[in-house]
Scaffold this motif. Structure first.
Motif, PDB file in Angstrom:
ATOM      1  N   VAL A   4      38.631  45.174  43.503  1.00  0.00           N
ATOM      2  CA  VAL A   4      37.587  44.287  44.013  1.00  0.00           C
ATOM      3  C   VAL A   4      38.148  42.877  44.061  1.00  0.00           C
ATOM      4  O   VAL A   4      38.608  42.353  43.040  1.00  0.00           O
ATOM      5  N   GLY A   9      33.641  40.283  44.887  1.00  0.00           N
ATOM      6  CA  GLY A   9      32.905  40.316  43.635  1.00  0.00           C
ATOM      7  C   GLY A   9      31.750  39.335  43.638  1.00  0.00           C
ATOM      8  O   GLY A   9      30.657  39.633  43.139  1.00  0.00           O
ATOM      9  N   TYR A  12      29.014  40.811  45.644  1.00  0.00           N
ATOM     10  CA  TYR A  12      28.355  41.873  44.885  1.00  0.00           C
ATOM     11  C   TYR A  12      27.323  41.299  43.911  1.00  0.00           C
ATOM     12  O   TYR A  12      26.199  41.804  43.796  1.00  0.00           O
ATOM     13  N   ARG A 227      30.940  46.365  38.885  1.00  0.00           N
ATOM     14  CA  ARG A 227      32.115  46.252  39.757  1.00  0.00           C
ATOM     15  C   ARG A 227      32.609  44.808  39.793  1.00  0.00           C
ATOM     16  O   ARG A 227      33.817  44.540  39.737  1.00  0.00           O
ATOM     17  N   ALA A 228      31.673  43.865  39.901  1.00  0.00           N
ATOM     18  CA  ALA A 228      32.043  42.454  39.991  1.00  0.00           C
ATOM     19  C   ALA A 228      32.756  41.972  38.732  1.00  0.00           C
ATOM     20  O   ALA A 228      33.643  41.108  38.800  1.00  0.00           O
ATOM     21  N   THR A 230      34.947  43.331  37.085  1.00  0.00           N
ATOM     22  CA  THR A 230      36.372  43.649  37.087  1.00  0.00           C
ATOM     23  C   THR A 230      37.192  42.573  37.797  1.00  0.00           C
ATOM     24  O   THR A 230      38.422  42.567  37.694  1.00  0.00           O
ATOM     25  N   ALA A 231      36.503  41.657  38.508  1.00  0.00           N
ATOM     26  CA  ALA A 231      37.216  40.650  39.292  1.00  0.00           C
ATOM     27  C   ALA A 231      36.876  39.217  38.910  1.00  0.00           C
ATOM     28  O   ALA A 231      37.704  38.322  39.095  1.00  0.00           O
ATOM     29  N   VAL A 237      30.040  35.205  36.817  1.00  0.00           N
ATOM     30  CA  VAL A 237      29.055  36.242  37.143  1.00  0.00           C
ATOM     31  C   VAL A 237      27.667  35.816  36.697  1.00  0.00           C
ATOM     32  O   VAL A 237      26.682  35.965  37.437  1.00  0.00           O
TER      33      VAL A 237
END
Length: 284
Positions: A4, A9, A12, A227-228, A230-231, A237
């Motif tokens: 990602v 990200g 997302y 998922r986000a 991971t980046a 976030v």
């Protein structure tokens, strides 16, 4: 697991925040139509969310120790969040929860992950906190119920920040983490839901709300959230996630007649500006 990018990200998290922004309104409607309290709504949300996400994603691995921590954190913050809604309304509960979360996350990520905000992140966090103060200042002068709701919202923020930090530090398969976390959270809540009332009053509206709550603000939103992570940095976030507060505040006004004064709307503008800047300048 597909890599990602930082920009993807950020997108997302923005989509997840928009979906989360509708979750409080759906939960509040379930209080009224389904005869459920905060624990019951949270239990069904996680159970249905796990079923949806397991059906539409490919779960390659469920990291055991991680999902235990994530699941307990989810159980705490989601129940505290819906409890805050019951006491103080959708707008205040969501704004306090999402506004306090990046503060807790920023402190935790600096202490435990060694992450630094950077200039853009610091400006975005300052703008977000300004928006939080503008949105919640009127509530702090209101009833005891409002103050109790703010306290539960702060507990929800602490739990949410904990889940974010742990997931960022030990991230594995995002789908496996989400599904496993949902199952653990539902298991934690089940004994309390059995005591307080587990079976909702069935109607087409309550059934539709439960399905929506499990599918969109839970399965979709958390799938993208993990998922986000991971980046992107944990604090990045959490700040982008503040977009939820704006949507929830507007829904609280439109659907439930909650009053948002001029300072509240100014707070929404500050939050939205902070989220927009950080999303556009996402640097991981």
């Amino acid at each position: 697991m597909t890599h990602v990018s930082v920009r993807r990200g950020a997108v997302y998290v923005s989509v997840a925040a928009a979906a989360w922004g509708t979750g409080g309104a759906a939960g509040s409607l379930l209080f009224q139509t389904g005869g459920l309290n905060a624990v019951g709504v949270s239990f069904w949300r996680y159970l249905i969310g796990a079923a949806f996400l397991a059906l539409v994603t490919r779960v390659t691995r469920v990291p055991g120790p991680l999902v235990l921590v994530v699941g307990v954190g989810m159980a705490v913050y989601q129940t505290a969040y819906f409890g805050a809604i019951a006491l103080s309304g959708v707008a205040v509960a969501t704004v306090v929860t999402m506004g306090a979360t990046p503060v807790f996350t920023a402190l935790g990520s600096r202490l435990f992950l060694g992450e630094r905000l950077g200039r853009v992140g610091s400006l975005a966090l300052t703008g977000a906190l300004t928006g939080l103060v503008l949105l919640t200042a009127p509530a702090a002068q209101d009833s005891t119920g409002q103050l109790g709701g703010i306290g539960l919202a702060l507990l929800a923020a602490a739990g949410y920040a904990g889940v974010t930090l742990v997931s960022r530090r030990f991230h594995g398969d995002p789908a496996g983490t989400a599904v496993g976390g949902f199952v653990v959270a539902a298991a934690c809540l089940l004994p309390f839901a059995l005591v307080d009332g587990l079976v909702p009053r069935f109607s087409a509206l309550s059934a539709g709300l439960l399905i929506y709550l499990g599918a969109i603000p839970t399965a979709l939103a958390y799938g993208l959230f993990f998922r986000a992570l991971t980046a992107l940095r944990a604090t990045t976030v959490s700040i982008i996630s503040l977009g939820e507060a704006v949507g929830a505040a507007v829904l609280g006004v439109v659907l439930f007649g909650e009053r948002l004064p001029a300072l509240g709307w100014a707070g929404c503008a500050c939050l939205l500006a902070a989220v927009t800047v950080l999303t556009a300048r996402a640097d991981g």
